[in-house]
Design a protein around this motif. Sequence first.
Motif, PDB file in Angstrom:
ATOM      1  N   THR A  54     -24.644  58.600  79.768  1.00 24.72           N
ATOM      2  CA  THR A  54     -24.011  57.431  80.362  1.00 24.72           C
ATOM      3  C   THR A  54     -24.655  56.119  79.913  1.00 24.72           C
ATOM      4  O   THR A  54     -25.852  56.050  79.663  1.00 24.72           O
ATOM      5  CB  THR A  54     -24.040  57.502  81.899  1.00 24.72           C
ATOM      6  OG1 THR A  54     -25.392  57.419  82.366  1.00 24.72           O
ATOM      7  CG2 THR A  54     -23.415  58.799  82.398  1.00 24.72           C
ATOM      8  N   GLY A  55     -23.808  55.075  79.841  1.00 19.70           N
ATOM      9  CA  GLY A  55     -24.273  53.755  79.429  1.00 19.70           C
ATOM     10  C   GLY A  55     -23.834  52.669  80.390  1.00 19.70           C
ATOM     11  O   GLY A  55     -23.387  52.941  81.516  1.00 19.70           O
ATOM     12  N   ASP A  87     -23.204  44.193  81.801  1.00 14.46           N
ATOM     13  CA  ASP A  87     -23.718  44.889  80.625  1.00 14.46           C
ATOM     14  C   ASP A  87     -24.520  43.879  79.800  1.00 14.46           C
ATOM     15  O   ASP A  87     -24.843  42.789  80.260  1.00 14.46           O
ATOM     16  CB  ASP A  87     -22.580  45.534  79.825  1.00 14.46           C
ATOM     17  CG  ASP A  87     -21.592  44.519  79.274  1.00 14.46           C
ATOM     18  OD1 ASP A  87     -21.876  43.309  79.342  1.00 14.46           O
ATOM     19  OD2 ASP A  87     -20.531  44.934  78.784  1.00 14.46           O
ATOM     20  N   SER A 103     -29.168  59.036  81.103  1.00 16.22           N
ATOM     21  CA  SER A 103     -28.622  57.678  81.207  1.00 16.22           C
ATOM     22  C   SER A 103     -29.439  56.662  80.423  1.00 16.22           C
ATOM     23  O   SER A 103     -30.662  56.668  80.464  1.00 16.22           O
ATOM     24  CB  SER A 103     -28.551  57.244  82.674  1.00 16.22           C
ATOM     25  OG  SER A 103     -27.901  55.993  82.780  1.00 16.22           O
ATOM     26  N   GLN A 104     -28.720  55.779  79.719  1.00 14.95           N
ATOM     27  CA  GLN A 104     -29.345  54.618  79.100  1.00 14.95           C
ATOM     28  C   GLN A 104     -29.674  53.553  80.141  1.00 14.95           C
ATOM     29  O   GLN A 104     -30.482  52.661  79.873  1.00 14.95           O
ATOM     30  CB  GLN A 104     -28.389  53.981  78.084  1.00 14.95           C
ATOM     31  CG  GLN A 104     -28.186  54.748  76.799  1.00 14.95           C
ATOM     32  CD  GLN A 104     -27.188  54.024  75.910  1.00 14.95           C
ATOM     33  OE1 GLN A 104     -26.008  53.940  76.238  1.00 14.95           O
ATOM     34  NE2 GLN A 104     -27.643  53.505  74.797  1.00 14.95           N
ATOM     35  N   ASN A 105     -29.045  53.626  81.293  1.00 14.92           N
ATOM     36  CA  ASN A 105     -29.168  52.560  82.285  1.00 14.92           C
ATOM     37  C   ASN A 105     -30.525  52.590  82.978  1.00 14.92           C
ATOM     38  O   ASN A 105     -31.108  53.659  83.188  1.00 14.92           O
ATOM     39  CB  ASN A 105     -28.043  52.680  83.316  1.00 14.92           C
ATOM     40  CG  ASN A 105     -26.679  52.550  82.671  1.00 14.92           C
ATOM     41  OD1 ASN A 105     -26.531  51.893  81.645  1.00 14.92           O
ATOM     42  ND2 ASN A 105     -25.680  53.201  83.249  1.00 14.92           N
ATOM     43  N   THR A 139     -20.348  53.784  77.004  1.00 13.71           N
ATOM     44  CA  THR A 139     -21.333  53.278  76.055  1.00 13.71           C
ATOM     45  C   THR A 139     -20.721  53.231  74.661  1.00 13.71           C
ATOM     46  O   THR A 139     -19.916  54.097  74.305  1.00 13.71           O
ATOM     47  CB  THR A 139     -22.612  54.142  76.037  1.00 13.71           C
ATOM     48  OG1 THR A 139     -23.442  53.749  74.931  1.00 13.71           O
ATOM     49  CG2 THR A 139     -22.297  55.622  75.902  1.00 13.71           C
ATOM     50  N   PHE A 195     -22.426  53.808  72.196  1.00  9.92           N
ATOM     51  CA  PHE A 195     -23.134  54.930  71.564  1.00  9.92           C
ATOM     52  C   PHE A 195     -23.647  54.552  70.163  1.00  9.92           C
ATOM     53  O   PHE A 195     -23.513  55.298  69.215  1.00  9.92           O
ATOM     54  CB  PHE A 195     -22.207  56.155  71.482  1.00  9.92           C
ATOM     55  CG  PHE A 195     -22.953  57.463  71.555  1.00  9.92           C
ATOM     56  CD1 PHE A 195     -23.785  57.758  72.608  1.00  9.92           C
ATOM     57  CD2 PHE A 195     -22.805  58.421  70.559  1.00  9.92           C
ATOM     58  CE1 PHE A 195     -24.464  58.966  72.680  1.00  9.92           C
ATOM     59  CE2 PHE A 195     -23.476  59.635  70.606  1.00  9.92           C
ATOM     60  CZ  PHE A 195     -24.306  59.910  71.671  1.00  9.92           C
ATOM     61  N   PHE A 198     -30.880  57.302  71.472  1.00 12.39           N
ATOM     62  CA  PHE A 198     -29.934  57.875  72.439  1.00 12.39           C
ATOM     63  C   PHE A 198     -28.744  58.505  71.734  1.00 12.39           C
ATOM     64  O   PHE A 198     -28.305  59.609  72.096  1.00 12.39           O
ATOM     65  CB  PHE A 198     -29.468  56.780  73.400  1.00 12.39           C
ATOM     66  CG  PHE A 198     -28.648  57.274  74.559  1.00 12.39           C
ATOM     67  CD1 PHE A 198     -29.250  57.900  75.644  1.00 12.39           C
ATOM     68  CD2 PHE A 198     -27.271  57.095  74.580  1.00 12.39           C
ATOM     69  CE1 PHE A 198     -28.489  58.347  76.722  1.00 12.39           C
ATOM     70  CE2 PHE A 198     -26.508  57.529  75.654  1.00 12.39           C
ATOM     71  CZ  PHE A 198     -27.116  58.159  76.718  1.00 12.39           C
ATOM     72  N   ASN A 199     -28.215  57.831  70.721  1.00 15.27           N
ATOM     73  CA  ASN A 199     -27.028  58.354  70.032  1.00 15.27           C
ATOM     74  C   ASN A 199     -27.333  59.537  69.131  1.00 15.27           C
ATOM     75  O   ASN A 199     -26.419  60.141  68.557  1.00 15.27           O
ATOM     76  CB  ASN A 199     -26.325  57.241  69.241  1.00 15.27           C
ATOM     77  CG  ASN A 199     -27.175  56.675  68.120  1.00 15.27           C
ATOM     78  OD1 ASN A 199     -28.358  56.982  67.995  1.00 15.27           O
ATOM     79  ND2 ASN A 199     -26.576  55.839  67.301  1.00 15.27           N
ATOM     80  N   ASN A 217     -14.417  55.913  77.099  1.00  8.30           N
ATOM     81  CA  ASN A 217     -14.867  54.549  76.841  1.00  8.30           C
ATOM     82  C   ASN A 217     -13.651  53.641  76.638  1.00  8.30           C
ATOM     83  O   ASN A 217     -12.596  54.102  76.211  1.00  8.30           O
ATOM     84  CB  ASN A 217     -15.762  54.506  75.595  1.00  8.30           C
ATOM     85  CG  ASN A 217     -16.644  53.276  75.557  1.00  8.30           C
ATOM     86  OD1 ASN A 217     -17.309  52.954  76.541  1.00  8.30           O
ATOM     87  ND2 ASN A 217     -16.664  52.580  74.432  1.00  8.30           N
TER      88      ASN A 217
END
Length: 233
Positions: free
Chosen positions: A21-22, A33, A97-99, A183, A185, A190-191, A207
């Motif tokens: 998740t982003g 964001d 999660s990136q968050n 995201t 991505f 992360f990607n 997305n």
Amino acid sequence: MTAIKDAIKIIDAAPKITFLTGAGVSTPSGIPDYRSLQGVYQGIDQPEYLLSHDCLVYEPQKFYQFIKQLYHPEAQPNIIHKKIAALARKKPVWVISQNIDGLHDKAKTPHVVNFHGNLYDVYCCKCNQSIPWEKYLTCDIHENCGGRLRPNIVLYGEGFTTDVVNHATAAVKSADLVVIVGTSFQVAPFNQLLYYRDKHAKIMAINQTPLAIQEPFTMVQCAAEDLFKEINI
């Protein structure tokens, strides 16, 4: 492009799911964001520097004034966080999660890897003591030892801990379905987590803008909250 109802069937049928998740997962909770026209980077020169290890060390006040803008303690989990948490109570589900807002944890999701850390986990760089985030927002100096306080997030120029990488790669390896949500991505590493998936695992992306992924995947172009509100649990 896959319709929402068909995407939900794929999610329902998957025995084990890992969500990546982003920022688009948290924007419905009122958290901006980074790169959109309303994002926190708008109008700022070299915004990545303000979130860097160098800025923390050499211009700590500049770092501190910027990082305080990222705190949104009033934000609550939205339908995406809640439905993922509910899914995780029915079958094996992981979230990576990136968050850094901690909303997946706030939603009581059982298995979460906060890949870039958590703003609300604050510690002293000198004595390593954990500090309430509320105190950090009033002063970035530790009253006990005079050390510099900081959130436990991964800054530009810093590496990832072995534990975080191991948990994230294991979660991807275990999945029958990997779902990328909210995201672009495009941020490494992360990607690159998709490299660790089982060769038989499916990939889905939810997305608002199409993603460029080298592996075969199902693209669902919509606002993530529109899809998750239709999932019956």
